[in-house]
Design an enzyme around this catalytic site. Structure first.
Site, PDB file in Angstrom:
ATOM      1  N   TYR A 134      19.881   1.775 -97.048  1.00 42.37           N
ATOM      2  CA  TYR A 134      20.390   0.454 -97.419  1.00 42.37           C
ATOM      3  C   TYR A 134      19.573  -0.602 -96.678  1.00 42.37           C
ATOM      4  O   TYR A 134      19.589  -0.665 -95.448  1.00 42.37           O
ATOM      5  CB  TYR A 134      21.867   0.325 -97.038  1.00 42.37           C
ATOM      6  CG  TYR A 134      22.425  -1.052 -97.293  1.00 42.37           C
ATOM      7  CD1 TYR A 134      22.886  -1.393 -98.566  1.00 42.37           C
ATOM      8  CD2 TYR A 134      22.477  -2.019 -96.304  1.00 42.37           C
ATOM      9  CE1 TYR A 134      23.381  -2.657 -98.816  1.00 42.37           C
ATOM     10  CE2 TYR A 134      22.971  -3.283 -96.553  1.00 42.37           C
ATOM     11  CZ  TYR A 134      23.418  -3.594 -97.808  1.00 42.37           C
ATOM     12  OH  TYR A 134      23.904  -4.855 -98.055  1.00 42.37           O
TER      13      TYR A 134
ATOM     14  N   TYR B 164      20.348  -4.851-106.401  1.00 37.75           N
ATOM     15  CA  TYR B 164      21.307  -4.791-105.308  1.00 37.75           C
ATOM     16  C   TYR B 164      22.689  -4.556-105.891  1.00 37.75           C
ATOM     17  O   TYR B 164      23.372  -5.495-106.312  1.00 37.75           O
ATOM     18  CB  TYR B 164      21.287  -6.091-104.500  1.00 37.75           C
ATOM     19  CG  TYR B 164      22.227  -6.080-103.313  1.00 37.75           C
ATOM     20  CD1 TYR B 164      21.799  -5.613-102.076  1.00 37.75           C
ATOM     21  CD2 TYR B 164      23.544  -6.520-103.431  1.00 37.75           C
ATOM     22  CE1 TYR B 164      22.657  -5.592-100.988  1.00 37.75           C
ATOM     23  CE2 TYR B 164      24.402  -6.494-102.347  1.00 37.75           C
ATOM     24  CZ  TYR B 164      23.954  -6.034-101.127  1.00 37.75           C
ATOM     25  OH  TYR B 164      24.804  -6.017-100.058  1.00 37.75           O
TER      26      TYR B 164
END
Ligand SMILES: [Zn+2]
Lengths: 387, 162
Positions: free
Chosen positions: A287, A338
């Site tokens: 991430y 995202y």
């Protein structure tokens, strides 16, 4: 964990730049969840549990019914603000199935930043309270400002240069050029263009920042006994971990993990549970709300020391084709989309199945790391081989 | 300048001010750098909160610090990210460690340094600073808030920052 569960289904909506999806968050959630159920060759009524994360625009219990799912047997929500908890949500699903509370648990994330507001902005009018009272009034309001401070301190302490951030961005864009689903597909990035891009918050340039996106994705965690009967090769869940040091939750840069990603305890738990070492991992999804987050995470979780991380990520070391640690092989938050990082979990499963657009040849162990960001951080480890 | 020097608000007048609570009132209204110290274990913690994270007691004293500190961290923000900041970028955000409480980290701004843009680069990790205050009325109660801010200081600093 270790043979009790596997990821059996994955699903996605199309990914868009923020504000460009013609569909609502609920509609994209329905697309992703039902695609994952179909991918697993399960019936809709076979799904009996749900784990979500992040305070959502839609109430999860109501969405369960709107999605047309059957009798609910397990529900939970992972702690924390968002990107740190994607792997934690999968770990909770794993725990629920391992305990027998449910047989097929869906984890999904759907966001329409066009409708709910772009995550990179602040735009709040309420007076900040709690920890935010010590951040927002001084301009540490947008995520990029807080992350710039964390990354700056980490770089300063360990002598890391801007080139290390460039290497993360370049690897992300390199992989996105091979992924037609990526919003930055067809938009290659050069080192010169990286350095020439404008500052957002030093040391972060434009290309150090993740996408702002509309889209949804989902994964289904199933009990091991079903896996042989389902259509897809199971991505066995070897281990999950969620954690931080004792003082990791303290406010406003006074947490005891500063300036780290709170992933050292997560790594210790993960490697011990799985019975492997970091060097055994074939491919990893990190991430990265911002490039520098990955530098912190790589060293925190145990791939190298913080003083070695610039060399670790340099050149083609993160590339799928021969890299030391193939990284974010779909383009990641930086260049694919995202979806709060859960799309990285989907890509981790594709690497086990052999279906990534940047497939690591012979990948058997696939890692997804969620964090830094808000505490706690989390990670899960997948295996192509039944434990 | 002394610690009670008053400086204009660094960020725009319509930028949010903190919600004032029993725990954080001293920090935001005392007019000098004030930290929360636990009455049971005598540990200082920041930000102040309803309980002590060392011993979980919930009674505190609020103690004055010298106001001398060191830049622990700094970013220069170039992208506004909020319409209220559009005319204010670039601005700096710093983390300061008070010299008499080096384990405490306080987020603020270096004021004065960016009236001449070239001086933005002078805000470096390890630079000595001194606390000054912005006085601004609480928009809900009218109480005078005193936001701690920082000025670069010319004194020698011996404490290295890693
Ligand atoms: Zn105490």
């Amino acid at each position: 964990m270790l043979g009790s569960t596997a990821v059996t289904g994955i699903g996605e909506s199309r990914y868009y730049r923020a504000g460009r999806s013609p569909q609502s968050a609920a509609a994209m959630a329905a697309t992703a969840v039902h695609a994952a159920i179909a991918d697993a060759s399960l019936a809709v009524d076979d799904v009996d549990g749900i784990v979500t994360y992040h305070p959502d625009q839609h109430d999860s219990a109501q969405l369960w019914s709107w999605l047309g799912l059957g009798e609910l047997r397990f529900s939970a929500k992972a702690w924390g603000g968002g990107g740190n908890s994607g792997a934690s949500a999968v770990q909770i699903a794993d725990a629920a199935v391992t305990a027998g509370y449910a047989r097929n648990v869906v984890v999904f994330r759907s966001l329409h930043q066009g409708a709910e507001g772009r995550y990179g902005r602040y735009n709040q009018t309420a007076r900040p309270a709690r920890g935010d009272a010590f951040l927002v009034p001084f301009g540490a309001a947008m995520p990029v400002v807080k992350n710039a401070l964390l990354i700056k301190k980490f770089m300063h302490r360990h002598g890391i240069t801007q080139e290390a951030l460039a290497d993360i961005a370049l690897a992300s864009y390199f992989h996105a050029q091979r992924n037609p689903r990526a919003v930055m597909y067809g938009k290659p990035l050069t080192r010169e263009a990286y350095h020439a891009s404008r500052w957002i918050a030093e040391p972060l340039h434009l290309y150090d920042c993740c996408q702002e996106s509309d889209g949804a994705c989902a994964v289904i965690v199933s009990s091991a006994d079903q896996a042989p009967d389902l259509r897809q090769p199971p991505a066995w869940l070897l281990a999950g971990a969620t954690g931080m040091h004792a003082g990791g939750g303290l406010w406003a840069f006074n947490d005891t993990d500063y300036p780290s990603g709170r992933l050292a305890p997560v790594g210790r738990q993960l490697w011990e549970r799985a019975g492997i070492r970091p060097t055994d991992v074939d491919v990893a999804q990190f991430y990265e709300n911002f490039t520098g987050s990955t530098l912190i995470a790589i060293s925190d979780i145990g791939f190298c020391g913080p003083g070695e991380v610039e060399a670790f990520v340099s050149g083609k070391n993160l590339h799928f084709d021969g890299g030391v640690l193939p990284f974010n092989t779909s383009g990641g938050n930086i260049a694919e989309a995202y979806i709060h990082g859960l799309q990285l979990m989907v890509e981790a499963v594709r690497q086990i199945r052999g279906t990534s657009t940047s497939q690591v040849p012979g990948a058997r162990l696939s890692l997804f790391v969620a964090g830094p960001g808000t505490p706690p951080s989390s990670a899960v480890l997948l295996s192509a081989d039944a434990p | 300048m002394s610690q009670d020097a008053v400086t204009p608000r660094y960020l725009p007048a319509d930028w949010p001010l903190p919600e004032i609570t029993a725990a954080n009132r001293a920090f935001f209204t005392a007019g000098r750098l004030t930290l929360q110290r636990c009455r049971s274990c005598a540990q200082v913690q920041h930000p102040p909160h309803d309980i002590c994270h060392h011993c979980q007691a919930d009674t505190f004293d609020y103690v004055a610090a010298s106001g001398l500190g060191t830049i622990d961290n700094v970013t220069i923000v170039h992208h506004a990210g909020d319409p209220r900041l559009a005319d204010r970028v670039p601005y700096n955000v710093v983390i300061v460690t008070p010299d008499d409480h080096p384990d405490v980290r306080i987020v603020g701004n270096v004021v004065g340094a960016d009236t001449v843009p070239v001086e933005i680069g002078a805000i470096e990790i390890g630079a000595p600073v001194r606390c000054v205050f912005t006085e601004v009325p609480d928009p809900d109660t009218g109480e005078t808030l005193t936001l701690p801010q920082w000025e670069l200081d010319q004194r020698d600093v011996a404490r290295p920052v890693s």
